[in-house]
Design a protein around this motif. Structure first.
Motif, PDB file in Angstrom:
ATOM      1  N   GLN A  50       1.911   7.138  -6.893  1.00  0.00           N
ATOM      2  CA  GLN A  50       1.246   7.930  -6.894  1.00  0.00           C
ATOM      3  C   GLN A  50       1.403   9.228  -7.217  1.00  0.00           C
ATOM      4  O   GLN A  50       0.901   9.963  -7.677  1.00  0.00           O
ATOM      5  CB  GLN A  50      -0.564   7.884  -6.322  1.00  0.00           C
ATOM      6  CG  GLN A  50      -0.703   6.521  -6.776  1.00  0.00           C
ATOM      7  CD  GLN A  50      -1.610   5.707  -6.379  1.00  0.00           C
ATOM      8  OE1 GLN A  50      -2.458   6.438  -4.672  1.00  0.00           O
ATOM      9  NE2 GLN A  50      -3.188   5.818  -6.592  1.00  0.00           N
ATOM     10  N   LYS A  51       1.991   9.467  -5.754  1.00  0.00           N
ATOM     11  CA  LYS A  51       2.556  10.941  -5.586  1.00  0.00           C
ATOM     12  C   LYS A  51       3.807  11.061  -6.838  1.00  0.00           C
ATOM     13  O   LYS A  51       4.359  12.411  -6.607  1.00  0.00           O
ATOM     14  CB  LYS A  51       3.208  10.625  -3.941  1.00  0.00           C
ATOM     15  CG  LYS A  51       3.447  11.751  -3.533  1.00  0.00           C
ATOM     16  CD  LYS A  51       4.112  11.634  -2.107  1.00  0.00           C
ATOM     17  CE  LYS A  51       4.897  13.196  -1.313  1.00  0.00           C
ATOM     18  NZ  LYS A  51       5.131  13.103  -0.420  1.00  0.00           N
ATOM     19  N   ALA A  98       0.983  -1.344  -0.046  1.00  0.00           N
ATOM     20  CA  ALA A  98      -0.417   0.145  -0.009  1.00  0.00           C
ATOM     21  C   ALA A  98       0.326   1.258   0.314  1.00  0.00           C
ATOM     22  O   ALA A  98       0.427   2.035  -0.355  1.00  0.00           O
ATOM     23  CB  ALA A  98      -0.797   0.011   1.143  1.00  0.00           C
ATOM     24  N   VAL A  99       2.056   0.804   0.930  1.00  0.00           N
ATOM     25  CA  VAL A  99       2.793   2.699   0.873  1.00  0.00           C
ATOM     26  C   VAL A  99       3.072   1.990  -0.360  1.00  0.00           C
ATOM     27  O   VAL A  99       3.266   3.668  -0.843  1.00  0.00           O
ATOM     28  CB  VAL A  99       3.883   2.122   1.873  1.00  0.00           C
ATOM     29  CG1 VAL A  99       5.339   3.024   1.567  1.00  0.00           C
ATOM     30  CG2 VAL A  99       3.231   2.504   3.091  1.00  0.00           C
ATOM     31  N   LYS A 112       1.152   4.145  -3.099  1.00  0.00           N
ATOM     32  CA  LYS A 112       0.958   6.136  -2.431  1.00  0.00           C
ATOM     33  C   LYS A 112       1.840   6.458  -3.357  1.00  0.00           C
ATOM     34  O   LYS A 112       2.088   7.680  -4.018  1.00  0.00           O
ATOM     35  CB  LYS A 112       1.039   5.893  -1.053  1.00  0.00           C
ATOM     36  CG  LYS A 112      -0.695   5.096  -1.346  1.00  0.00           C
ATOM     37  CD  LYS A 112      -0.853   6.157   1.104  1.00  0.00           C
ATOM     38  CE  LYS A 112      -2.561   4.979   1.280  1.00  0.00           C
ATOM     39  NZ  LYS A 112      -2.114   5.366   2.657  1.00  0.00           N
ATOM     40  N   GLN A 113       4.075   5.893  -3.059  1.00  0.00           N
ATOM     41  CA  GLN A 113       4.583   6.455  -3.276  1.00  0.00           C
ATOM     42  C   GLN A 113       4.544   7.075  -4.792  1.00  0.00           C
ATOM     43  O   GLN A 113       5.124   7.555  -5.476  1.00  0.00           O
ATOM     44  CB  GLN A 113       5.735   6.211  -3.093  1.00  0.00           C
ATOM     45  CG  GLN A 113       6.076   5.838  -1.226  1.00  0.00           C
ATOM     46  CD  GLN A 113       7.424   5.282  -0.972  1.00  0.00           C
ATOM     47  OE1 GLN A 113       7.628   4.019  -1.757  1.00  0.00           O
ATOM     48  NE2 GLN A 113       7.546   5.096  -0.071  1.00  0.00           N
TER      49      GLN A 113
END
Length: 341
Positions: free
Chosen positions: A87-88, A80-81, A84-85
């Motif tokens: 996407q960021k 999950a992390v 998110k990374q």
């Protein structure tokens, strides 16, 4: 028990601090690997008294399950992390339209094979399969094809060794089934086969066959004709006529080539290109199983009899769908395959 508690606590602490896939892999290996802590604990059971082993073994399994659950949870957290990374960082642009998933289509060979199997299973046949790489005895000897028969020539058959071949027909399934089972038998055997043919519009070194055979105490040629007439009508339409022509196959006697009336011209012939003016299309070979085949597999030919038939799936597909070149069946051209969706 205290050691197991320390192991479990240590794993939970390490997983809380894990941040990468590599960390997870290392922890898994350290505790659940062949030489890991849990493995050593299992080996230590031998040193305990017999009355202590069940409780200790149960506790080891509980700790192992707890570690596996914790590893899975940590893996999900790290995944999950990572998402998110990305996407960021701009790896995903959620404003873009989605990519269209192109749906596949059934292959015409699979369509024909499935339909033949469906027709025959309605008549009580069951499906059996056999190896593609087969011993000479199952492929030739047991089927009344002696060593000097032309089919044994390397120009016709792919030999791996002197005694091992790529099967040139699915009749090896007939041998294997009869060796392992007693009558009554109703078997349909589909599969890939190989022959040393040059590639041209009507030949391929790799092709597909489907064979059927029925063995019982009172099986007659009339039963064979009834099954094949039913098969022809279901494949080529109600009203399709069937013609039997005397022929020769080493494993059947009497033998017959089977033709079906041409669906393109309705059996009239004349100038029809599909049947070349004859009004008939050859679709398969058939016959009553030779007594020598029964003797090879340990059946008494005085007590049982049966019939067998075999057809090329490519041949049926080409006739049914009007395909004039066998090579298109193996090219995986989506423009061709989508016609069967």
């Amino acid at each position: 028990m205290e050691d197991l508690k320390r192991i479990e606590d240590a794993v939970l602490v390490k997983l809380q601090n894990a941040t990468t896939e590599h960390d997870i892999t290392q922890i898994r290996s350290e505790y659940l690997g062949k030489k890991g802590a849990i493995g050593k604990a299992m080996q230590g059971l031998r040193e305990l008294a017999a009355n202590e082993r069940p409780q200790a073994g149960q506790r080891i399994n509980e700790v192992k399950q707890a570690i596996e659950a914790a590893l899975e949870s940590a893996q999900k957290r790290i995944n999950a992390v990572a998402v998110k990374q990305k996407q960021k960082a701009g790896s995903y642009d959620v404003t873009l339209p989605g990519r269209r998933v192109i749906a596949g289509a059934p292959h015409p060979l699979r369509l024909v094979e499935a339909e033949v199997i469906r027709i025959l299973t309605e008549l009580g046949f069951s499906v059996a399969e056999g190896p593609l790489v087969e011993h000479d005895w199952y492929t030739f000897e047991a089927l009344n094809i002696p060593a000097n028969h032309p089919a044994r020539d390397m120009q016709d058959t792919f030999f791996i060794t002197e005694q091992v071949v790529l099967r040139p027909h699915t009749s090896n399934v007939q041998t294997r089934v009869m060796l392992g089972r007693k009558p009554p038998l109703r078997i349909v055997a589909p599969g890939m086969t190989f022959r040393n043919d040059d590639i041209d519009p009507t030949h391929s070194p790799v092709f597909h066959q489907i064979e059927g055979f029925w063995v019982d105490e009172k099986v007659t040629f009339a039963d064979l004709k009834g099954v094949l007439h039913r098969l022809a009508e279901r494949l080529f339409g109600v009203g399709a006529k069937v013609r039997f022509r005397p022929s020769f196959f080493p494993f059947t006697e009497p033998s017959a080539e089977v033709d079906v009336s041409c669906s393109a011209c309705g059996g009239v012939g004349g100038t029809c290109r599909v049947c070349k003016g004859t009004g008939w299309l050859e679709i398969l070979g058939s016959g009553m199983i030779d007594p020598a085949v029964f003797e090879a597999v340990g059946y008494n030919p005085e007590k049982v009899q049966g019939f067998a038939f075999g057809m090329g799936i490519e041949r049926i597909a080409m006739l049914r769908y009007g395909i004039d070149d066998i090579r298109v069946l193996f090219e995986n051209d989506l423009r061709f395959l989508r016609q069967f969706g």
